[in-house]
Design a protein around this motif. Structure first.
Motif, PDB file in Angstrom:
ATOM      1  N   GLU A 197       0.148   3.167  13.883  1.00  0.00           N
ATOM      2  CA  GLU A 197       0.859   2.245  13.239  1.00  0.00           C
ATOM      3  C   GLU A 197       0.939   2.611  11.716  1.00  0.00           C
ATOM      4  O   GLU A 197       0.186   3.516  11.207  1.00  0.00           O
ATOM      5  N   ILE A 198       1.737   2.358  11.427  1.00  0.00           N
ATOM      6  CA  ILE A 198       1.840   2.659   9.573  1.00  0.00           C
ATOM      7  C   ILE A 198       1.575   1.232   8.830  1.00  0.00           C
ATOM      8  O   ILE A 198       2.279   0.074   9.245  1.00  0.00           O
ATOM      9  N   LYS A 199       0.973   0.850   7.623  1.00  0.00           N
ATOM     10  CA  LYS A 199       0.616  -0.302   7.069  1.00  0.00           C
ATOM     11  C   LYS A 199       0.871  -0.005   5.704  1.00  0.00           C
ATOM     12  O   LYS A 199       1.005   0.691   4.667  1.00  0.00           O
ATOM     13  N   LEU A 200       1.736  -1.211   5.114  1.00  0.00           N
ATOM     14  CA  LEU A 200       2.860  -1.294   3.613  1.00  0.00           C
ATOM     15  C   LEU A 200       1.801  -2.037   3.105  1.00  0.00           C
ATOM     16  O   LEU A 200       1.458  -2.942   3.334  1.00  0.00           O
ATOM     17  N   THR A 201       2.166  -1.540   1.940  1.00  0.00           N
ATOM     18  CA  THR A 201       1.773  -2.520   0.880  1.00  0.00           C
ATOM     19  C   THR A 201       2.234  -2.023  -0.834  1.00  0.00           C
ATOM     20  O   THR A 201       2.786  -1.118  -0.800  1.00  0.00           O
ATOM     21  N   VAL A 202       3.031  -3.546  -1.418  1.00  0.00           N
ATOM     22  CA  VAL A 202       3.998  -3.485  -1.707  1.00  0.00           C
ATOM     23  C   VAL A 202       3.616  -3.875  -3.366  1.00  0.00           C
ATOM     24  O   VAL A 202       2.938  -5.542  -3.578  1.00  0.00           O
ATOM     25  N   LYS A 203       3.763  -3.305  -4.345  1.00  0.00           N
ATOM     26  CA  LYS A 203       2.593  -3.660  -5.930  1.00  0.00           C
ATOM     27  C   LYS A 203       4.117  -3.747  -6.893  1.00  0.00           C
ATOM     28  O   LYS A 203       5.164  -3.247  -6.596  1.00  0.00           O
ATOM     29  N   LYS A 204       3.912  -5.020  -6.947  1.00  0.00           N
ATOM     30  CA  LYS A 204       4.858  -5.330  -8.065  1.00  0.00           C
ATOM     31  C   LYS A 204       4.269  -5.402  -9.590  1.00  0.00           C
ATOM     32  O   LYS A 204       2.470  -6.212 -10.345  1.00  0.00           O
ATOM     33  N   ALA A 205       3.964  -4.601 -11.413  1.00  0.00           N
ATOM     34  CA  ALA A 205       3.724  -4.632 -11.815  1.00  0.00           C
ATOM     35  C   ALA A 205       1.995  -4.547 -11.440  1.00  0.00           C
ATOM     36  O   ALA A 205       1.433  -5.099 -12.395  1.00  0.00           O
TER      37      ALA A 205
END
Ligand code: CU
Length: 164
Positions: A143-151
């Motif tokens: 499993e790959i867990k992605l977290t996307v952050k903006k600023a």
């Protein structure tokens, strides 16, 4: 007139003295409640893992909100060894957005803690793709867990499971 004033004062005094312990108790009780309520709940909230909803399959658009979307792919059919995860982020005009930060956490759901990489940052390539190598050390479900952050703010979390 004097009598009314006097009895009013007495009533007021009785009210104040009878309410005083109540408010004190109330505050104290609330404080106690806040303390005993906060401690366990804040620690469970801190320990509670965030949700990573399943994303659409690799190559499909994954909506991030505000018209932004990402597309993730692997550099090859997942197999033992180094697998590179490639993520591209696009805005609503289909233009690449390279201003975000992405982290990925890979592991085997059936073997929690055994191979989990922890959140590691994707690196931006000169073609504007975010890349993360993952070491696939044994066959099974990964499993790959992605977290996307903006600023600095998390705008998206998602996961994908695949068999090796
Ligand atoms: Cu394993």
């Amino acid at each position: 007139m004097f009598r009314i004033k006097k009895s009013f004062t007495i009533i007021l005094l009785i009210l104040v003295t009878s309410l005083l312990p109540l408010t004190l108790y109330g505050e104290d009780h609330q404080m106690h409640k806040a303390v005993s309520h906060n401690n366990p709940s804040s620690s469970t909230e801190m320990k509670k893992a965030p949700d990573y909803p399943l994303m659409p399959e690799p190559g499909k658009k994954v909506q991030l909100g505000d018209g932004n979307y990402l597309i993730y792919k692997f550099d090859k059919q997942p197999k033992l060894g180094t697998l590179i995860i490639k993520v591209e982020i696009f805005n609503s005009n289909d233009k690449k957005d390279t201003s975000m930060e992405i982290t990925g956490d890979a592991g085997m759901p059936s073997m929690r803690g055994a191979h989990d990489t922890g959140d590691r940052p994707f690196v931006l390539s000169n073609k504007g793709a975010y890349l993360l190598p993952v070491n696939i050390v044994m066959p099974g479900e990964w499993e790959i867990k992605l977290t996307v952050k903006k600023a600095g703010k998390v705008i998206f979390r998602g996961s994908h499971r695949f068999d090796v």
